[in-house]
Design a protein around this motif. Sequence first.
Motif, mmCIF file in Angstrom:
data_model
loop_
_atom_site.group_PDB
_atom_site.id
_atom_site.type_symbol
_atom_site.label_atom_id
_atom_site.label_comp_id
_atom_site.label_asym_id
_atom_site.label_seq_id
_atom_site.Cartn_x
_atom_site.Cartn_y
_atom_site.Cartn_z
ATOM 1 N N ALA A 182 -58.635 11.992 -30.890
ATOM 2 C CA ALA A 182 -58.182 13.048 -29.975
ATOM 3 C C ALA A 182 -59.274 13.411 -28.976
ATOM 4 O O ALA A 182 -59.006 13.606 -27.783
ATOM 5 N N VAL A 183 -60.524 13.503 -29.463
ATOM 6 C CA VAL A 183 -61.641 13.817 -28.577
ATOM 7 C C VAL A 183 -61.865 12.687 -27.570
ATOM 8 O O VAL A 183 -62.118 12.930 -26.385
ATOM 9 N N GLN A 184 -61.740 11.431 -28.043
ATOM 10 C CA GLN A 184 -61.860 10.293 -27.121
ATOM 11 C C GLN A 184 -60.789 10.348 -26.036
ATOM 12 O O GLN A 184 -61.060 10.119 -24.855
ATOM 13 N N SER A 185 -59.558 10.653 -26.444
ATOM 14 C CA SER A 185 -58.454 10.767 -25.481
ATOM 15 C C SER A 185 -58.737 11.857 -24.460
ATOM 16 O O SER A 185 -58.508 11.687 -23.254
ATOM 17 N N LEU A 186 -59.275 12.968 -24.945
ATOM 18 C CA LEU A 186 -59.607 14.085 -24.062
ATOM 19 C C LEU A 186 -60.686 13.691 -23.055
ATOM 20 O O LEU A 186 -60.584 13.989 -21.861
ATOM 21 N N LYS A 187 -61.699 12.965 -23.514
ATOM 22 C CA LYS A 187 -62.788 12.539 -22.623
ATOM 23 C C LYS A 187 -62.285 11.585 -21.540
ATOM 24 O O LYS A 187 -62.646 11.710 -20.369
ATOM 25 N N VAL A 188 -61.457 10.605 -21.950
ATOM 26 C CA VAL A 188 -60.907 9.655 -20.980
ATOM 27 C C VAL A 188 -60.057 10.395 -19.953
ATOM 28 O O VAL A 188 -60.126 10.129 -18.748
ATOM 29 N N SER A 189 -59.253 11.353 -20.419
ATOM 30 C CA SER A 189 -58.381 12.120 -19.521
ATOM 31 C C SER A 189 -59.187 12.968 -18.551
ATOM 32 O O SER A 189 -58.825 13.106 -17.383
ATOM 33 N N GLU A 190 -60.286 13.553 -19.049
ATOM 34 C CA GLU A 190 -61.151 14.354 -18.168
ATOM 35 C C GLU A 190 -61.781 13.470 -17.095
ATOM 36 O O GLU A 190 -61.859 13.856 -15.931
ATOM 37 N N ASP A 207 -56.822 13.709 -15.418
ATOM 38 C CA ASP A 207 -55.403 13.726 -15.787
ATOM 39 C C ASP A 207 -55.103 15.045 -16.514
ATOM 40 O O ASP A 207 -55.242 15.154 -17.734
ATOM 41 N N GLU A 208 -54.724 16.065 -15.729
ATOM 42 C CA GLU A 208 -54.513 17.396 -16.295
ATOM 43 C C GLU A 208 -53.427 17.416 -17.370
ATOM 44 O O GLU A 208 -53.524 18.143 -18.359
ATOM 45 N N PHE A 209 -52.400 16.606 -17.197
ATOM 46 C CA PHE A 209 -51.312 16.551 -18.174
ATOM 47 C C PHE A 209 -51.834 16.081 -19.526
ATOM 48 O O PHE A 209 -51.578 16.705 -20.559
ATOM 49 N N ARG A 210 -52.570 14.989 -19.525
ATOM 50 C CA ARG A 210 -53.064 14.436 -20.785
ATOM 51 C C ARG A 210 -54.138 15.333 -21.394
ATOM 52 O O ARG A 210 -54.232 15.468 -22.615
ATOM 53 N N ILE A 211 -54.948 15.987 -20.545
ATOM 54 C CA ILE A 211 -55.937 16.951 -21.048
ATOM 55 C C ILE A 211 -55.223 18.078 -21.784
ATOM 56 O O ILE A 211 -55.578 18.447 -22.903
ATOM 57 N N ALA A 212 -54.198 18.620 -21.142
ATOM 58 C CA ALA A 212 -53.449 19.741 -21.733
ATOM 59 C C ALA A 212 -52.818 19.335 -23.059
ATOM 60 O O ALA A 212 -52.881 20.080 -24.049
#
Length: 531
Positions: free
Chosen positions: A99-107, A111-116
């Motif tokens: 989840a943290v990796q996904s958040l970092k890639v999105s940031e 990608d505000e949608f994926r961050i949210a």
Amino acid sequence: MNKKYLKYIGINIIILAIIVGAFEVKIRINQFQDEKILAKETVHLSLATKEARVEERERLIDLLNELVYIGEESKARLLNLISMIYFQDYEYNIGLEYAVQSLKVSEHNKDEFRIAKSLIDIANVCAELGGTGFAENLIIQALEMPITDPIKDARVKEYGYIKLADIYSKVNRSDEAIEYINKSYEFVNRNENEYEMKMLIRKIVTSRALFYQENVEEAKRILDEIQPNIEKSTDIANLVIPYLGMRIKVDLYEGYLDKALNMGYRLFEICEQEGAIDIQINHMTHIIEQIHSLYVEEDQKETKEILDNLEKILLRKYDELIKSKNEKTVKFILSRYEDNFRYLEYADKLRTNMFKNIIIGIVAVVATGIIGVILKRLARQNAKDSLTQIYNRGKFDETYKKMLQKKDLIGLLVIDIDYFKKINDNYGHAHGDHVLKTVAQLLEKNLIPGTQVFRYGGEEFCILSRNVDHNKIIQLGHELREKVEALSWNQPLNVTISIGISFSDKAQDLFKSADEKMYESKQKGRNRVTY
């Protein structure tokens, strides 16, 4: 330069351009092929059983390693899928990694949608582990993300409102739970794959909120209405376990002790099969509390034996939890924030105390208390800047907003390190980080009562004061400037700061005023204070 030589250069440039173009085309073809494979391999996931989920997540991890040309958006989505499967199996420690990796890639991809969505996913785990306040704040942050795509924004709003309602329904904030469930209906998408599941979750959350409002009859009616759908469902985590938990509450309230216990043991067995020890403990604790409140005054020997048996199971399960899942989850969280909290010693103390005092109140608190303590600690640490270990921009915004609401006399110092880019360029980013940390420590060490320091971003810092005399703040600004200038460094450089100071009783827009004065210090030659 003769024509022949120019022609030779021109031909080489053309050949180089063709090679680069061909390489780029090849990359695009590879990306298209990888994206196509990913879409095909993730369209239908088999998640009905634990064994199937283990196979699926291993397959998805292989895809993550093999499909090296997929775009960042697809990579974030794949990481999110993997994390959600781990969460579904209650393996929070590994799920949080993804989840943290996904958040970092999105940031990185903005990608505000994926961050949210990642924030809400992480919030859901925090809520399950007892950190409801922290989870609530994460969801509120997610809901405030500026998502321009109306369809994606609606998906985040629906998901966030349902999760907020779920949290509120579990902490006896029933009015808010119902309010947010009703809000979520504004964003229903009937064509979505998860439409039926989300509608059932809404029903379960609503029944829980109504139960705590003592409208047990309506809560029961809703549960009866959705029972056929639940019995057909394979979604253990989102539907079956929460539904059974609510059924037990209603049956106990209506006096059907045997029926409630049978359903309770069925729930515990499902949790056991799914590896959901922490969820099992939470439900067991609630059942014990409810039996105590409804039946213990009758002083029945049979009821006491039931309670004794449940308490023994609960203590055994709690001990298993300490040794396995939550220890890993806590270690993961703490390692992320380089925290030196002595978790195991603390856990041993709590466990010893619990065995000395086998009473329901302590059992109820301790069963979820350790993670609650950790998450509160995490929430505090989350307000700190990871490099300088002073408060960060988020904490500044929160503190500044509260001060404005209270209409305090606010002083603001905006501080910027002079020529910081040159420091990075000439001496490297490692030395630049050292300068930032040293200046931050100096600022924090020399604060006066009523002031707080924050790293606002980059090489910029802010100091907020509350109800402190103007002259004291101005004097503080001059002292800080002089002390920074007097610092000695391993490298031959002179670090200085420019400061702008403003006060809430002198400016309509306090931050803008202080920021402009800081830039005025820059324009006048730097290394000065303007107010």
